[in-house]
Design a protein around this motif. Sequence first.
Motif, PDB file in Angstrom:
ATOM      1  N   UNK A   1       0.759  -1.152   0.074  1.00  0.00           N
ATOM      2  CA  UNK A   1       0.088   0.023  -0.094  1.00  0.00           C
ATOM      3  C   UNK A   1       0.910   1.258   0.014  1.00  0.00           C
ATOM      4  N   UNK A   2       0.618   2.191  -0.695  1.00  0.00           N
ATOM      5  CA  UNK A   2       1.313   3.483  -0.770  1.00  0.00           C
ATOM      6  C   UNK A   2       0.112   4.525  -0.559  1.00  0.00           C
ATOM      7  N   UNK A   3       0.724   5.866  -0.301  1.00  0.00           N
ATOM      8  CA  UNK A   3      -0.262   6.875  -0.114  1.00  0.00           C
ATOM      9  C   UNK A   3       0.393   8.021   0.634  1.00  0.00           C
ATOM     10  N   UNK A   4      -0.521   8.922   0.979  1.00  0.00           N
ATOM     11  CA  UNK A   4      -0.090  10.396   1.667  1.00  0.00           C
ATOM     12  C   UNK A   4      -1.008  10.455   2.886  1.00  0.00           C
ATOM     13  N   UNK A   5      -0.538  10.988   3.871  1.00  0.00           N
ATOM     14  CA  UNK A   5      -1.122  11.481   5.118  1.00  0.00           C
ATOM     15  C   UNK A   5      -0.946  13.002   5.424  1.00  0.00           C
ATOM     16  N   UNK A   6      -1.968  13.554   5.416  1.00  0.00           N
ATOM     17  CA  UNK A   6      -1.831  15.074   5.758  1.00  0.00           C
ATOM     18  C   UNK A   6      -2.409  15.301   7.234  1.00  0.00           C
ATOM     19  N   UNK A   7      -1.592  16.040   8.027  1.00  0.00           N
ATOM     20  CA  UNK A   7      -1.897  16.729   9.465  1.00  0.00           C
ATOM     21  C   UNK A   7      -2.085  18.024   9.568  1.00  0.00           C
TER      22      UNK A   7
ATOM     23  N   UNK B   1       4.167   5.760   3.073  1.00  0.00           N
ATOM     24  CA  UNK B   1       3.209   6.690   3.509  1.00  0.00           C
ATOM     25  C   UNK B   1       3.838   8.030   3.617  1.00  0.00           C
ATOM     26  N   UNK B   2       3.737   8.791   2.419  1.00  0.00           N
ATOM     27  CA  UNK B   2       4.217  10.350   2.441  1.00  0.00           C
ATOM     28  C   UNK B   2       3.570  10.957   3.644  1.00  0.00           C
ATOM     29  N   UNK B   3       4.142  12.155   4.270  1.00  0.00           N
ATOM     30  CA  UNK B   3       3.568  12.801   5.131  1.00  0.00           C
ATOM     31  C   UNK B   3       3.816  14.390   4.987  1.00  0.00           C
ATOM     32  N   UNK B   4       2.784  15.100   5.189  1.00  0.00           N
ATOM     33  CA  UNK B   4       2.675  16.589   5.081  1.00  0.00           C
ATOM     34  C   UNK B   4       1.940  16.910   6.371  1.00  0.00           C
ATOM     35  N   UNK B   5       2.624  18.090   6.753  1.00  0.00           N
ATOM     36  CA  UNK B   5       1.985  18.731   7.912  1.00  0.00           C
ATOM     37  C   UNK B   5       2.309  20.449   8.075  1.00  0.00           C
ATOM     38  N   UNK B   6       1.677  20.860   8.642  1.00  0.00           N
ATOM     39  CA  UNK B   6       1.906  22.528   8.622  1.00  0.00           C
ATOM     40  C   UNK B   6       3.123  22.873   9.497  1.00  0.00           C
ATOM     41  N   UNK B   7       4.144  21.839   9.748  1.00  0.00           N
ATOM     42  CA  UNK B   7       5.162  22.041  10.363  1.00  0.00           C
ATOM     43  C   UNK B   7       6.371  22.430   9.246  1.00  0.00           C
ATOM     44  N   UNK B   8       6.034  22.049   8.076  1.00  0.00           N
ATOM     45  CA  UNK B   8       6.922  21.937   6.920  1.00  0.00           C
ATOM     46  C   UNK B   8       7.334  23.510   6.749  1.00  0.00           C
TER      47      UNK B   8
END
Length: 146
Positions: free
Chosen positions: A34-40, A90-97
């Motif tokens: 499984x692949x994907x992206x999580x945004x928090x 599982x790629x990850x994006x957050x507002x800490x970037x």
Amino acid sequence: MYNLVYKSIANSLTTAQVDEILKESRDFNDKHDITGCLIYHDGFFVQYLEGDAEIVLALFEKIRVDIRHYEVILLSQGNIYSREFDTWSMAYLSDKLPNEAFQYIKLMVSPEFEIPDMSVIPNPTSKRFWLAAKNLLNKIGHDNFN
């Protein structure tokens, strides 16, 4: 190939708890292709999953009852021709970037943003939204977020 997108509200998670979710996700996804992206952002999750339909749907059922979040809402699902996040378990994006490009992502996942039935604006259910997320990940460096 199958994909699924959902959003949810986090239950007051610490950074360490979100990191644990990412570790668990990546370990499971590696074992199940499984692949994907999580945004928090601001207490909200939006997640894109892709892989074998049976595995993705079974995973989503486990996600729905996970006590670390609530109000899990399925945004879209269906067959796809190819993966969007083929190199990320599982790629990850957050507002800490430290990147102003995240403002676009932030706008799309903010709690005030309602997803209309028919929208010309990219939102978490649209391919353009996830391409923007993938482009942001590529700009900030794959090694930092995989």
